[in-house]
Design a protein around this motif. Structure first.
Motif, PDB file in Angstrom:
ATOM      1  N   SER A 156       1.804 -14.934   1.312  1.00 11.81           N
ATOM      2  CA  SER A 156       2.284 -14.915   2.425  1.00 11.81           C
ATOM      3  C   SER A 156       3.104 -14.903   3.269  1.00 11.81           C
ATOM      4  O   SER A 156       2.858 -14.387   4.670  1.00 11.81           O
ATOM      5  CB  SER A 156       2.058 -17.170   3.029  1.00 11.81           C
ATOM      6  N   LYS A 157       4.218 -14.466   2.407  1.00 10.84           N
ATOM      7  CA  LYS A 157       5.541 -14.041   3.679  1.00 10.84           C
ATOM      8  C   LYS A 157       5.063 -12.412   3.651  1.00 10.84           C
ATOM      9  O   LYS A 157       5.823 -11.560   4.435  1.00 10.84           O
ATOM     10  CB  LYS A 157       7.029 -14.536   3.148  1.00 10.84           C
ATOM     11  N   LEU A 158       4.357 -11.619   3.057  1.00 10.80           N
ATOM     12  CA  LEU A 158       3.907  -9.617   3.095  1.00 10.80           C
ATOM     13  C   LEU A 158       3.450  -9.629   4.138  1.00 10.80           C
ATOM     14  O   LEU A 158       2.311 -10.889   5.076  1.00 10.80           O
ATOM     15  CB  LEU A 158       3.361 -10.292   2.059  1.00 10.80           C
ATOM     16  N   CYS A 159       3.222  -8.962   4.711  1.00 11.43           N
ATOM     17  CA  CYS A 159       2.687  -8.213   5.891  1.00 11.43           C
ATOM     18  C   CYS A 159       1.685  -7.014   6.121  1.00 11.43           C
ATOM     19  O   CYS A 159       1.627  -7.086   3.942  1.00 11.43           O
ATOM     20  CB  CYS A 159       3.896  -6.917   6.649  1.00 11.43           C
ATOM     21  N   MET A 160       1.035  -7.222   7.117  1.00 13.35           N
ATOM     22  CA  MET A 160      -0.124  -6.471   6.301  1.00 13.35           C
ATOM     23  C   MET A 160      -0.424  -5.081   5.576  1.00 13.35           C
ATOM     24  O   MET A 160      -1.005  -4.684   4.549  1.00 13.35           O
ATOM     25  CB  MET A 160      -0.753  -6.455   7.262  1.00 13.35           C
ATOM     26  N   LYS A 161       0.433  -4.408   5.793  1.00 17.93           N
ATOM     27  CA  LYS A 161       0.617  -3.391   5.422  1.00 17.93           C
ATOM     28  C   LYS A 161       1.383  -3.209   3.558  1.00 17.93           C
ATOM     29  O   LYS A 161       0.027  -2.557   3.080  1.00 17.93           O
ATOM     30  CB  LYS A 161       2.249  -2.536   5.584  1.00 17.93           C
ATOM     31  N   ASP A 162       1.992  -4.490   3.064  1.00 22.98           N
ATOM     32  CA  ASP A 162       1.681  -5.441   2.026  1.00 22.98           C
ATOM     33  C   ASP A 162       0.772  -5.801   1.384  1.00 22.98           C
ATOM     34  O   ASP A 162       0.937  -4.452   0.100  1.00 22.98           O
ATOM     35  CB  ASP A 162       2.900  -6.401   1.491  1.00 22.98           C
ATOM     36  N   ARG A 163      -0.486  -5.912   2.221  1.00 23.36           N
ATOM     37  CA  ARG A 163      -1.804  -5.953   1.702  1.00 23.36           C
ATOM     38  C   ARG A 163      -2.175  -5.256   1.214  1.00 23.36           C
ATOM     39  O   ARG A 163      -3.166  -4.979   0.799  1.00 23.36           O
ATOM     40  CB  ARG A 163      -2.436  -7.080   2.786  1.00 23.36           C
ATOM     41  N   GLN A 164      -2.031  -4.118   2.141  1.00 25.36           N
ATOM     42  CA  GLN A 164      -3.188  -2.571   2.504  1.00 25.36           C
ATOM     43  C   GLN A 164      -2.839  -2.018   0.750  1.00 25.36           C
ATOM     44  O   GLN A 164      -2.998  -1.174   0.535  1.00 25.36           O
ATOM     45  CB  GLN A 164      -2.625  -1.955   3.096  1.00 25.36           C
ATOM     46  N   ASP A 165      -1.362  -2.436   0.177  1.00 20.82           N
ATOM     47  CA  ASP A 165      -0.445  -1.310  -0.466  1.00 20.82           C
ATOM     48  C   ASP A 165      -0.940  -2.233  -1.493  1.00 20.82           C
ATOM     49  O   ASP A 165      -1.308  -1.254  -3.020  1.00 20.82           O
ATOM     50  CB  ASP A 165       1.066  -1.106  -0.320  1.00 20.82           C
ATOM     51  N   ILE A 166      -1.145  -3.247  -2.517  1.00 20.30           N
ATOM     52  CA  ILE A 166      -1.770  -4.064  -2.720  1.00 20.30           C
ATOM     53  C   ILE A 166      -2.928  -3.462  -3.119  1.00 20.30           C
ATOM     54  O   ILE A 166      -3.161  -3.064  -4.742  1.00 20.30           O
ATOM     55  CB  ILE A 166      -1.492  -5.533  -2.491  1.00 20.30           C
ATOM     56  N   ILE A 167      -3.788  -3.560  -2.083  1.00 20.09           N
ATOM     57  CA  ILE A 167      -5.501  -3.396  -2.142  1.00 20.09           C
ATOM     58  C   ILE A 167      -5.733  -1.421  -2.642  1.00 20.09           C
ATOM     59  O   ILE A 167      -5.881  -1.533  -3.685  1.00 20.09           O
ATOM     60  CB  ILE A 167      -5.787  -3.459  -1.030  1.00 20.09           C
ATOM     61  N   ALA A 168      -4.976  -1.275  -2.350  1.00 23.12           N
ATOM     62  CA  ALA A 168      -5.005   0.442  -2.207  1.00 23.12           C
ATOM     63  C   ALA A 168      -4.177   0.770  -3.736  1.00 23.12           C
ATOM     64  O   ALA A 168      -4.805   1.692  -4.404  1.00 23.12           O
ATOM     65  CB  ALA A 168      -4.309   1.285  -1.702  1.00 23.12           C
ATOM     66  N   ASN A 169      -3.177  -0.237  -4.730  1.00 21.42           N
ATOM     67  CA  ASN A 169      -2.876   0.241  -5.894  1.00 21.42           C
ATOM     68  C   ASN A 169      -4.163  -0.552  -6.690  1.00 21.42           C
ATOM     69  O   ASN A 169      -4.438   0.074  -8.153  1.00 21.42           O
ATOM     70  CB  ASN A 169      -1.455   0.080  -6.119  1.00 21.42           C
ATOM     71  N   LEU A 170      -4.841  -1.884  -6.551  1.00 21.87           N
ATOM     72  CA  LEU A 170      -5.773  -2.183  -7.181  1.00 21.87           C
ATOM     73  C   LEU A 170      -6.607  -1.409  -7.197  1.00 21.87           C
ATOM     74  O   LEU A 170      -7.633  -0.894  -8.856  1.00 21.87           O
ATOM     75  CB  LEU A 170      -6.448  -3.131  -6.317  1.00 21.87           C
ATOM     76  N   ARG A 171      -7.894  -0.837  -6.557  1.00 23.97           N
ATOM     77  CA  ARG A 171      -8.478   0.429  -6.820  1.00 23.97           C
ATOM     78  C   ARG A 171      -7.710   1.184  -7.787  1.00 23.97           C
ATOM     79  O   ARG A 171      -9.587   1.903  -8.328  1.00 23.97           O
ATOM     80  CB  ARG A 171      -8.742   0.556  -5.512  1.00 23.97           C
ATOM     81  N   GLN A 172      -7.109   2.238  -7.488  1.00 26.82           N
ATOM     82  CA  GLN A 172      -6.691   2.798  -7.935  1.00 26.82           C
ATOM     83  C   GLN A 172      -6.361   2.721  -9.550  1.00 26.82           C
ATOM     84  O   GLN A 172      -7.163   3.137 -10.384  1.00 26.82           O
ATOM     85  CB  GLN A 172      -4.825   3.590  -7.715  1.00 26.82           C
ATOM     86  N   GLU A 173      -6.417   1.429  -9.895  1.00 28.83           N
ATOM     87  CA  GLU A 173      -5.715   1.324 -11.612  1.00 28.83           C
ATOM     88  C   GLU A 173      -7.257   0.785 -11.771  1.00 28.83           C
ATOM     89  O   GLU A 173      -7.933   1.257 -12.793  1.00 28.83           O
ATOM     90  CB  GLU A 173      -4.834   0.229 -11.285  1.00 28.83           C
ATOM     91  N   LEU A 174      -7.905   0.162 -11.617  1.00 27.90           N
ATOM     92  CA  LEU A 174      -9.582  -0.304 -11.522  1.00 27.90           C
ATOM     93  C   LEU A 174     -10.003   0.239 -11.942  1.00 27.90           C
ATOM     94  O   LEU A 174     -11.244   1.062 -12.588  1.00 27.90           O
ATOM     95  CB  LEU A 174      -9.663  -1.342 -10.893  1.00 27.90           C
ATOM     96  N   SER A 175     -10.261   2.375 -10.885  1.00 25.61           N
ATOM     97  CA  SER A 175     -10.939   3.195 -11.211  1.00 25.61           C
ATOM     98  C   SER A 175     -10.510   3.560 -12.779  1.00 25.61           C
ATOM     99  O   SER A 175     -11.990   4.140 -12.885  1.00 25.61           O
ATOM    100  CB  SER A 175     -10.763   3.948 -10.067  1.00 25.61           C
ATOM    101  N   LYS A 176      -9.416   3.094 -13.125  1.00 21.84           N
ATOM    102  CA  LYS A 176      -9.403   3.867 -14.484  1.00 21.84           C
ATOM    103  C   LYS A 176     -10.167   3.447 -16.194  1.00 21.84           C
ATOM    104  O   LYS A 176     -10.389   3.589 -17.212  1.00 21.84           O
ATOM    105  CB  LYS A 176      -7.421   4.825 -14.627  1.00 21.84           C
TER     106      LYS A 176
END
Length: 439
Positions: free
Chosen positions: A26-46
């Motif tokens: 909850s202390k992370l900013c929106m940019k941190d959430r965006q980074d997490i989602i982007a990396n999830l998409r990238q890794e899960l695609s593999k």
């Protein structure tokens, strides 16, 4: 055996892990959430093909190649942080913001029919909205779900150093799921699948987003492009052996074009049955003594079903169509296998009445094939389903067409419809008073 990240043995351990992770998240900013989602998409695609194969082998339902399509769709087309659009209104009295904030710890219950795609879809949405997630997979999909949880946790830890934002139990029995739903530290329940889970969730007295039973019904009138209608219907109903909740289950067709429709279906690898003897053979196989679906055959392919029913064919088929009456269990029950019922009616008005009856007010999915705009609009108004498709395949209703994002939780019970990140967040109104207008 390798220890899997985010997998716990008891309900209390699971909930406390998610709660502790939420405090940091909850202390992370929106940019941190965006980074997490982007990396999830990238890794899960593999891992798409691997997850599809594991899912099919564990559940024994559907087709590997179609599961891969759904998993890719969930990874690439699930709306993320961008779905949380802040709105602002200004005036002489000040400024008012309308924005979204997390509910907190979310319990997400998933079906056996779409285990990986639903988990990915809901996890991306829930994390985007700022929640931590306790995933409760169906017992038939536990191993692939735990494996997916491990992948998700590794990605998140590598991005931000937080563990256990997404967790699950080592074993998801019904009593454990009920204990999680009623736990005082769980703030939101997301239930995808059967009516029993929906009723249990609503009884908890918490914020609930819930899908339930479906019986997708499609009208074909005499003005429709019959060739296209047959192609779209066979494509949607045969996809993953018709275990996807939006897949065409019943076709209500005007008698004038039924024989043409039958011939077009046959061109699309559909085995069409009008013979009463063959219908009875299928009924005996696919229905129990109580006239309920035989779940042992759920998600099996059409050739196997025909063989077990004693129906001899000289080629392979991807779908079975059975012409029958509107009160037959093939029409009134959601079978979750590659079979559609075909019900003849005299005209469009009767088709609409029958479709409304057959859909049973579940408000899940329906559609129509027609070239008349007035009928397209009338059917949409009368069939008040969460997803409604005009002149397309049921798959277009979950975003296969590439428009509108995707959702594997269709909240027909609680009314939100196709769920995205903004539905997993509380809506807030924040007022800033006096002299903030710049007009």
């Amino acid at each position: 055996m390798k220890e899997l990240r985010g997998v716990f043995s008891t309900v209390n351990e699971t909930v406390q892990a998610a709660k502790s992770a939420l405090y940091i998240y909850s202390k992370l900013c929106m940019k941190d959430r965006q980074d997490i989602i982007a990396n999830l998409r990238q890794e899960l695609s593999k891992h798409i093909d691997e997850l599809a194969k594991m899912s099919q082998e564990e559940t024994c339902m559907g087709k590997v190649e179609d599961k891969a399509v759904k998993i890719r769709l969930a990874i690439e087309q699930t709306p993320g942080v961008e779905d949380l659009e802040t709105k602002v209104k200004t005036g002489d009295g000040g400024m008012t913001f309308f924005e979204y904030t997390a509910y907190g710890v979310a319990c997400a219950i998933h079906p056996s029919t779409n285990p990986c795609e639903t988990m990915i879809n809901n996890t991306i949405g829930l994390l985007s909205a700022g929640n931590s997630v306790i995933n409760c997979p169906h017992p038939r999909a536990m191993e692939v779900s735990k494996y997916l949880t491990d992948i998700i946790n590794k990605v998140i830890f590598d991005v931000c150093g937080i563990e256990n934002i997404v967790v699950t139990l080592n074993e998801c029995m019904l009593k454990y799921i009920k204990e999680i739903m009623t736990h005082p530290d769980v703030d939101l329940i997301v239930s995808t699948g059967g009516s029993e889970n929906a009723r249990a969730a609503i009884a908890c007295g918490k914020k609930v987003i819930s899908g339930g039973a479906a019986n997708p019904t499609f009208i074909v009138d005499e003005t429709a492009d019959i060739q296209k209608a047959a192609y779209c219907i066979s494509k949607g109903a045969s996809f993953d052996n018709n275990i996807t909740c939006v897949g065409e289950k019943n076709i209500i067709i005007v008698d004038k074009v039924c024989e043409e429709f039958e011939e077009e279906l046959k061109k699309n690898d559909v085995f069409y049955i009008r013979d009463v003897k063959q219908m009875l053979q299928l009924s005996k196989l696919l229905l129990t003594e109580d006239l309920l679906p035989n779940k042992l055959l759920g998600g099996k392919n059409a050739d196997l079903i025909l063989e077990k029913a004693g129906i001899v064919t000289n080629r392979s088929y991807k779908l079975i169509a059975v012409e029958t009456v509107k009160i037959h269990p093939f029409v009134t029950q959601e079978l979750l296998l590659p079979l559609i019922s075909v019900v003849r009616v005299k005209d469009f008005d009767e088709a609409l009445d029958v479709a409304l009856s057959v859909e049973q007010n579940l408000k899940h999915t329906a559609g129509i094939h027609s070239s008349r705009i007035d009928r397209l609009n009338l059917a949409q108004r009368v069939l008040k389903t969460s997803i409604f498709i005009k002149n397309g395949s049921s798959l277009d209703g979950i975003g296969i067409c590439g428009v509108g994002g995707t959702s594997f939780t269709i909240a027909n019970v609680t009314g939100e419809g196709a769920i995205t990140a903004k539905d997993f967040a509380r809506k807030r109104r924040i007022a800033l008073v006096d002299k903030f207008s710049i007009k």
